[in-house]
Design a protein around this motif. Structure first.
Motif, PDB file in Angstrom:
ATOM      1  N   ILE A 242       7.541   6.087  15.339  1.00 12.82           N
ATOM      2  CA  ILE A 242       6.754   5.723  14.154  1.00 12.82           C
ATOM      3  C   ILE A 242       6.766   4.197  14.040  1.00 12.82           C
ATOM      4  O   ILE A 242       7.840   3.588  13.978  1.00 12.82           O
ATOM      5  N   PHE A 243       5.587   3.608  14.021  1.00 11.58           N
ATOM      6  CA  PHE A 243       5.471   2.152  13.954  1.00 11.58           C
ATOM      7  C   PHE A 243       5.008   1.710  12.566  1.00 11.58           C
ATOM      8  O   PHE A 243       3.938   2.114  12.111  1.00 11.58           O
ATOM      9  N   ASP A 244       5.830   0.904  11.911  1.00 10.09           N
ATOM     10  CA  ASP A 244       5.452   0.267  10.645  1.00 10.09           C
ATOM     11  C   ASP A 244       4.907  -1.113  11.014  1.00 10.09           C
ATOM     12  O   ASP A 244       5.663  -2.054  11.187  1.00 10.09           O
ATOM     13  N   ARG A 245       3.608  -1.224  11.135  1.00 11.62           N
ATOM     14  CA  ARG A 245       2.862  -2.325  11.745  1.00 11.62           C
ATOM     15  C   ARG A 245       2.871  -2.124  13.263  1.00 11.62           C
ATOM     16  O   ARG A 245       3.804  -1.545  13.817  1.00 11.62           O
TER      17      ARG A 245
ATOM     18  N   ALA B  88       0.820  -1.224   0.000  1.00 12.09           N
ATOM     19  CA  ALA B  88       0.000   0.000   0.000  1.00 12.09           C
ATOM     20  C   ALA B  88       0.844   1.258   0.000  1.00 12.09           C
ATOM     21  O   ALA B  88       0.335   2.347  -0.296  1.00 12.09           O
ATOM     22  N   GLY B  89       2.117   1.144   0.360  1.00 13.92           N
ATOM     23  CA  GLY B  89       2.981   2.330   0.350  1.00 13.92           C
ATOM     24  C   GLY B  89       3.320   2.863   1.728  1.00 13.92           C
ATOM     25  O   GLY B  89       3.669   4.043   1.866  1.00 13.92           O
ATOM     26  N   LYS B  90       3.253   2.017   2.745  1.00 22.04           N
ATOM     27  CA  LYS B  90       3.571   2.467   4.110  1.00 22.04           C
ATOM     28  C   LYS B  90       5.019   2.948   4.211  1.00 22.04           C
ATOM     29  O   LYS B  90       5.307   3.985   4.806  1.00 22.04           O
ATOM     30  N   GLY B  91       5.939   2.153   3.636  1.00 22.51           N
ATOM     31  CA  GLY B  91       7.355   2.487   3.741  1.00 22.51           C
ATOM     32  C   GLY B  91       7.688   3.843   3.139  1.00 22.51           C
ATOM     33  O   GLY B  91       8.388   4.653   3.753  1.00 22.51           O
ATOM     34  N   GLY B  92       7.187   4.104   1.935  1.00 21.05           N
ATOM     35  CA  GLY B  92       7.437   5.392   1.291  1.00 21.05           C
ATOM     36  C   GLY B  92       6.796   6.539   2.041  1.00 21.05           C
ATOM     37  O   GLY B  92       7.346   7.645   2.123  1.00 21.05           O
ATOM     38  N   ASN B  93       5.622   6.294   2.618  1.00 24.27           N
ATOM     39  CA  ASN B  93       4.928   7.310   3.404  1.00 24.27           C
ATOM     40  C   ASN B  93       5.746   7.662   4.650  1.00 24.27           C
ATOM     41  O   ASN B  93       5.957   8.842   4.964  1.00 24.27           O
ATOM     42  N   ILE B  94       6.206   6.625   5.335  1.00 23.94           N
ATOM     43  CA  ILE B  94       7.014   6.843   6.543  1.00 23.94           C
ATOM     44  C   ILE B  94       8.296   7.604   6.203  1.00 23.94           C
ATOM     45  O   ILE B  94       8.713   8.502   6.943  1.00 23.94           O
ATOM     46  N   LYS B  95       8.888   7.260   5.076  1.00 29.91           N
ATOM     47  CA  LYS B  95      10.142   7.906   4.676  1.00 29.91           C
ATOM     48  C   LYS B  95       9.955   9.410   4.500  1.00 29.91           C
ATOM     49  O   LYS B  95      10.814  10.206   4.919  1.00 29.91           O
ATOM     50  N   ARG B  96       8.827   9.814   3.917  1.00 37.33           N
ATOM     51  CA  ARG B  96       8.585  11.258   3.699  1.00 37.33           C
ATOM     52  C   ARG B  96       8.306  11.988   5.009  1.00 37.33           C
ATOM     53  O   ARG B  96       8.666  13.155   5.164  1.00 37.33           O
ATOM     54  N   VAL B  97       7.699  11.301   5.964  1.00 36.28           N
ATOM     55  CA  VAL B  97       7.480  11.912   7.286  1.00 36.28           C
ATOM     56  C   VAL B  97       8.812  12.030   8.012  1.00 36.28           C
ATOM     57  O   VAL B  97       9.173  13.085   8.540  1.00 36.28           O
TER      58      VAL B  97
END
Length: 473
Positions: A341-344, A290-299
């Motif tokens: 920031i939690f990825d999962r 879904a793009g979680k990793g890229g979203n987190i990277k921009r934050v």
């Protein structure tokens, strides 16, 4: 040594093997008046036990590091593994009642903390822990004599603190609060055992035999956890199938312009929350690809690297699996002024663990309320809790899976498990709808990021984070 003492010491050592075989984690909390003999009683109890399978924690002083975490943090991270003991010399009772008695916290804050403690102890019991609580009682006159005796010797004088002297001077005031606390936290899951601390040998005998009896009862008739009703106001959320994904796109130029502006704004806000000591917890859940990793990277790119940490959450390790499911998340909570920031997240309990059979039906059904209580404690502590569900449709996921599989440098991102999970899309969607409906509280609501266009989702996430921080500031 008396025959009775030999018997219960031997039996207590034997029970270590029993709890190890049964996978029963045991928490023993020793509370009581200053100079009541908690330390000596505990020392006698553990003397003949196998030190490889227990830990002792002196909870008198709160460290500066612990003061920057939620108040239950320093207790929760000390949960024992299955089959082991944790002994607490002093526990959360002493900490919270002293804060209230000395006006460090208000009556409302005290009441909220007591309620959180009741929830926490119930959760421990429901998740397989045996919690045995003792309070050692002494009279005002006897306490004064004991303190004076300690002060009379240069070898024991150091053990008397200003807090001990203050407590004896304010005995009646303290007793009233202690009695109230014990009454409010004396539950069927975790009852109190009050002991008159007049005779040292008798205190040791009562504690040891109570622990033995509680272990035997827990093994003979395991605790049956009840599913609690949710007491919190919920925010009505749409089902995933009703969320519109079309028309949520940005051009490259729009994206770059907004991204630069929002990252600059978030960077400035990060300095403010650090100065005001406001913790921020950002939780990401969403479909695979879904793009979680890229979203987190921009934050994360907008943040000072000294003030945030990203936690990618994978399957629990054996150490994590052998504790309460929230234990590994308590260990990752940020300090005040910092961002986690939690990825999962802890929501794996009601998604993958539910659908893959990694926990019982009772476990995941209880978890909705346990998670709400956990997040309520975080917001009461002062944290901003932001929860994102990153949403895409099934066709978009297939396109991204296929692209990953056909691109050598991206193949590490796609696994057989991703394809297996995709086959269960409908089951997962049903579970996610239920999760969002039951855990979107007023204090920690869910935000859906429409991510068929990753650029749009990234901008929306930044806007929400900025808005939530600004509300608090």
């Amino acid at each position: 040594m008396s025959q009775e003492k030999e018997i219960y010491r031997s039996e207590l050592a034997e029970r270590q093997q029993v709890i190890k075989n049964e996978g029963l984690p045991v928490i023993v909390m020793l509370e009581g008046w200053s100079a009541a003999g908690k330390g000596s009683a505990l020392g006698s109890i553990i003397k003949f036990m196998d030190p490889r399978f227990f830990r002792v924690y002196n909870m008198d002083a709160v460290t500066e590091e612990e003061m920057r975490r939620p108040f239950l943090y320093r207790h929760a991270v000390k949960m024992p593994m299955k089959g082991q003991f944790s002994f607490f010399d002093g526990s959360v009772m002493d900490e919270v009642t002293y804060q209230y008695l000395t006006d460090e916290i208000s009556k409302e804050e005290y009441d909220a903390k007591v309620e959180s403690i009741v929830h926490y102890e119930r959760q421990l019991r429901d998740n397989g822990y045996l919690v045995v609580k003792f309070f050692l009682d002494v009279s005002e006159k006897d306490q004064k004599k004991r303190i004076e005796k300690l002060l009379d010797s240069k070898n024991t004088k150091w053990r008397v603190t200003k807090k001990d002297l203050w407590q004896n001077k304010n005995y009646k005031k303290c007793k009233k609060v202690f009695d109230d606390y014990i009454k409010r936290t004396d539950t069927k899951e975790c009852p109190w055992h009050r002991i008159k601390a007049d005779d040292k040998d008798q205190v040791e005998s009562i504690i040891a035999n109570t622990i033995i009896a509680e272990i035997d009862a827990a093994v003979k008739k395991p605790h049956k956890a009840e599913i609690q009703s949710n007491p919190y106001e919920l925010v009505k959320m749409p089902k995933l199938s009703k969320i519109k994904l079309e028309g949520k796109e940005l051009t490259r130029e729009e994206y770059q312009k907004k991204l630069k502006k929002l990252q600059k704004e978030l960077s400035a806000l990060h300095n403010k929350i650090y100065r005001k000591k406001i913790p921020v917890i950002i939780a990401y859940e969403g479909w695979d690809a879904a793009g979680k990793g890229g979203n987190i990277k921009r934050v994360a790119s907008a943040l000072d690297p000294r003030g945030y940490e990203v936690f990618p959450i994978a399957s629990p390790t054996p150490e994590e699996k052998n504790r309460h499911f929230l234990w590994r998340f308590y260990n990752r909570l940020p300090k005040t002024g910092h961002i986690a920031i939690f990825d999962r997240t802890w929501y794996g309990r009601v998604m993958v663990e539910r659908l893959e059979g990694f926990c019982s039906e009772n476990d995941w059904k209880r978890a909705y309320n346990e998670i709400n209580e956990f997040e309520k404690d975080l917001t009461d502590w002062g944290a901003i809790v932001i929860k994102f569900w990153v949403q895409i449709d099934k066709d978009t996921q297939l396109e991204r899976f296929t692209l990953r599989q056909n691109t050598p440098e991206k193949q590490w991102k796609i696994t057989d498990e991703d394809w297996r999970n995709r086959e269960k899309w409908d089951l997962y969607e049903k579970a996610i709808d239920e999760m969002i409906a039951k855990t979107s509280t007023e204090f920690a609501p869910w935000f859906v990021l429409e991510s068929n266009d990753k650029k749009y989702a990234r901008i929306k996430a930044l806007e929400i984070i900025i808005d939530e921080i600004k509300k608090r500031l």
